[in-house]
Write an enzyme that holds these catalytic residues in place. Structure first.
Site, PDB file in Angstrom:
ATOM      1  N   ARG A  83       7.166   0.123   1.579  1.00 16.56           N
ATOM      2  CA  ARG A  83       7.211  -0.915   2.650  1.00 16.56           C
ATOM      3  C   ARG A  83       5.950  -1.979   2.285  1.00 16.56           C
ATOM      4  NH1 ARG A  83       5.545   3.762   4.493  1.00 16.56           N
ATOM      5  NH2 ARG A  83       4.048   3.885   5.916  1.00 16.56           N
ATOM      6  N   CYS A  93      -8.868 -12.716  18.629  1.00 18.58           N
ATOM      7  CA  CYS A  93      -9.442 -11.544  18.814  1.00 18.58           C
ATOM      8  C   CYS A  93     -10.776 -10.965  18.214  1.00 18.58           C
ATOM      9  CB  CYS A  93      -8.407 -10.275  18.619  1.00 18.58           C
ATOM     10  SG  CYS A  93      -6.936 -10.201  19.259  1.00 18.58           S
ATOM     11  N   CYS A 144     -10.948  -8.756  15.037  1.00 14.25           N
ATOM     12  CA  CYS A 144      -9.955  -8.892  14.163  1.00 14.25           C
ATOM     13  C   CYS A 144     -10.156  -8.325  12.753  1.00 14.25           C
ATOM     14  CB  CYS A 144      -9.643 -10.459  13.927  1.00 14.25           C
ATOM     15  SG  CYS A 144      -8.279 -10.939  12.660  1.00 14.25           S
ATOM     16  N   ASP A 201      -7.135   3.649  10.440  1.00 15.36           N
ATOM     17  CA  ASP A 201      -6.810   3.043   9.064  1.00 15.36           C
ATOM     18  C   ASP A 201      -8.061   3.400   8.129  1.00 15.36           C
ATOM     19  OD1 ASP A 201      -5.332   1.577   7.343  1.00 15.36           O
ATOM     20  OD2 ASP A 201      -4.865   0.294   9.016  1.00 15.36           O
ATOM     21  N   ASP A 233     -11.308  -0.853  13.390  1.00 11.08           N
ATOM     22  CA  ASP A 233     -11.601  -0.935  11.905  1.00 11.08           C
ATOM     23  C   ASP A 233     -12.896  -0.966  11.855  1.00 11.08           C
ATOM     24  OD1 ASP A 233      -9.126  -0.357  11.049  1.00 11.08           O
ATOM     25  OD2 ASP A 233      -8.485  -2.588  10.886  1.00 11.08           O
ATOM     26  N   ARG A 278      -8.781  -8.927  10.063  1.00  9.45           N
ATOM     27  CA  ARG A 278      -8.404  -9.905   9.363  1.00  9.45           C
ATOM     28  C   ARG A 278      -9.081 -11.120   9.243  1.00  9.45           C
ATOM     29  NH1 ARG A 278      -2.893  -8.859   9.036  1.00  9.45           N
ATOM     30  NH2 ARG A 278      -3.295  -6.444   8.353  1.00  9.45           N
ATOM     31  N   ARG A 303       0.883  -1.243   0.255  1.00 10.70           N
ATOM     32  CA  ARG A 303      -0.305   0.015  -0.086  1.00 10.70           C
ATOM     33  C   ARG A 303       0.880   1.468  -0.020  1.00 10.70           C
ATOM     34  NH1 ARG A 303      -4.438  -0.009   1.336  1.00 10.70           N
ATOM     35  NH2 ARG A 303      -4.487  -1.417   3.220  1.00 10.70           N
ATOM     36  N   TYR A 304       2.059   1.047   0.876  1.00  9.96           N
ATOM     37  CA  TYR A 304       2.670   2.619   1.051  1.00  9.96           C
ATOM     38  C   TYR A 304       3.953   2.132  -0.132  1.00  9.96           C
ATOM     39  CZ  TYR A 304       0.201   3.063   5.453  1.00  9.96           C
ATOM     40  OH  TYR A 304      -0.651   3.125   6.291  1.00  9.96           O
ATOM     41  N   LYS A 317      -2.963   4.546   7.109  1.00 11.82           N
ATOM     42  CA  LYS A 317      -3.041   4.880   8.451  1.00 11.82           C
ATOM     43  C   LYS A 317      -3.029   6.480   8.392  1.00 11.82           C
ATOM     44  CE  LYS A 317      -0.620   0.942  10.430  1.00 11.82           C
ATOM     45  NZ  LYS A 317      -0.402   0.287   9.199  1.00 11.82           N
ATOM     46  N   CYS A 330      -3.774 -17.823  14.652  1.00  6.14           N
ATOM     47  CA  CYS A 330      -3.303 -16.993  16.074  1.00  6.14           C
ATOM     48  C   CYS A 330      -3.267 -18.030  17.058  1.00  6.14           C
ATOM     49  CB  CYS A 330      -4.213 -15.736  16.254  1.00  6.14           C
ATOM     50  SG  CYS A 330      -3.891 -14.504  14.909  1.00  6.14           S
TER      51      CYS A 330
END
Ligand code: PLP
Length: 406
Positions: free
Chosen positions: A129, A142, A145, A343, A306, A147, A125-126, A350, A138
């Site tokens: 990076r 969470c 999440c 985000d 998000d 994702r 995206r950037y 971000k 995981c």
């Protein structure tokens, strides 16, 4: 009055063996990450063995199986209050029926990652990076999440990372100097598998900086073995971002795992998500950031939650995030203050969001206020005053024209 479980906790405590006391688990088993993974709480019966659930939680657990699995390591489970459904730890990992609520603003891919993948599993995206999704599981899940569409193995999408194509892309794109390994959680890979990824990345000369985003040090501190730390230390400069939301998560075991990483030269940052009923309180957040500094972890980002499907009961207003940053900045150590970010929904990346300290700025002066609300004036240097400056920037009357040439 706040319920006891919401009061900030300053002390580092061990909660082991906690709910497992009657099961006579040997210290070797308890301290083994394999044992912790095998004994995760993943079922309604497993939860109800120890906790008094609310109707919302019971219904949530029964319905969670087709979106984001439930799994909680014994280590983390011991932080959960047995009867309080508002327990800030419980809200993060025990599903609730609200997860099935429809909100037209919510999305399955709120940060638009799938549309920014030149290769499956690699988000670019950037400019300089990338985010490299190397594993889809995981240690615990969470409930907010971002994702969840590809993580935990029960959703409709799969994470089909194409490793060879991703490495080729990284080799060809010499503008990429920073690779962030995430998932899921990269630290659930075996030492050998993780080392093969790290050594391949390190064979690419233009990659200067590698970091791992992981909640394993918090959910599963037993995984941070000396052998893992020694392996990671071969691939410096290697940084790590961990994910702690509430001060109670910083137990003695977690603090020691973080110290092992630090002692192997890995700089640590923390990314928190602002969550309703978990850490949307300045006192809780202050206690968290202070315990992070004591654990040699620098608070890095505070994320606005998000717009992930099923998160409406965990999201707060943006005003709450600004209020929390305002309560930290100036009032406590600068190192303790994370950058609050949103985000941008749909994939803008971000965006920092800050309290307004700049009250007014024109050709002559800048008016600022400090953390106590006192106003100060900073005069422009003479050289700058004489120059024909662009439009006056007044925060309260500015009309933003993105196309205007300055
Ligand atoms: C968060 C993120 C990064 C890293 O951003 P930093 O501000 O450098 O920490 C990189 N790529 C993607 C897609 C991200 O979401």
């Amino acid at each position: 009055m706040q319920p006891a479980s919401l009061l900030p906790e300053k002390a580092f405590r061990s909660h082991a063996p906690g709910y497992w006391e009657k099961k006579n688990v040997s210290p070797e088993d308890w301290n083994s990450h394999m044992w912790q993974m095998r004994n995760r709480v993943t079922t309604l019966a497993g939860l109800e063995e120890h906790l008094v659930l609310s109707d919302e939680e019971r219904a949530g657990v029964l319905l969670s199986g087709n979106k984001l699995a439930m799994a909680i390591t014994p280590h983390y489970f011991n932080l959960i209050h047995p009867t309080d459904p508002d327990c800030p730890i419980r809200r993060q990992v025990v599903p609730r029926i609200e997860e099935t609520w429809d909100d037209p603003e919510e999305m399955s891919d709120p940060c638009g990652e799938d549309s920014h993948m030149p290769v499956p599993g690699l988000v670019h995206r950037y400019p300089d990076r990338v985010l490299f999704l190397v594993f889809d599981r995981c240690a615990s899940y969470c409930r907010y999440c971002t994702r969840s569409r590809v993580v935990s193995g029960v959703g409709d999408q799969k994470l089909d990372t194409e490793f060879e194509a991703a490495f080729k892309y990284l080799e060809q794109h010499t503008e990429i100097r920073d690779v962030l390994l995430s998932g899921g959680d990269a630290l659930l890979l075996s030492d050998r598998r993780l080392e093969s990824i790290l050594s391949r990345l390190r064979s690419i000369p233009h990659i200067e900086f590698v970091r791992i985003g992981s909640r394993v040090p918090i959910f599963l501190p037993q995984r941070i073995t000396p052998a893992l730390c020694e392996m990671l230390a071969k691939y410096h400069p290697l940084w790590m971002s961990v994910h702690v939301n509430h001060p109670r998560e910083l137990t003695i075991e977690v603090k020691e795992a973080l110290e092992r990483l630090s002692n192997h030269g890995i700089p640590l940052g923390n990314q928190s998500v602002l969550l309703r009923g978990v850490n949307d309180d300045a006192q809780v957040m202050k206690s968290l950031v202070h315990k992070l500094l004591m654990s040699r972890v620098r608070p890095y980002y505070l994320y606005q939650c998000d717009l992930i499907e099923g998160s409406s009961h965990l999201r707060t207003s943006v005003a709450k995030g600004i209020e929390i940053i305002e309560a930290l900045r100036g009032h406590t150590t600068g190192y303790a203050v994370p950058q609050y970010v949103i985000d941008a929904p749909g994939g803008g990346g971000k965006v920092p969001v800050n309290p307004d300290y700049l009250l007014m700025k024109d050709e002559q002066r800048t008016l600022i206020r400090n953390y106590e609300g006192k106003v100060y004036e900073y005069p422009e240097p003479e050289s700058a005053k004489k120059r024909e400056l662009p439009a006056m920037v007044n925060r309260f009357s500015m009309v933003w024209e993105p196309s205007a040439k300055w």
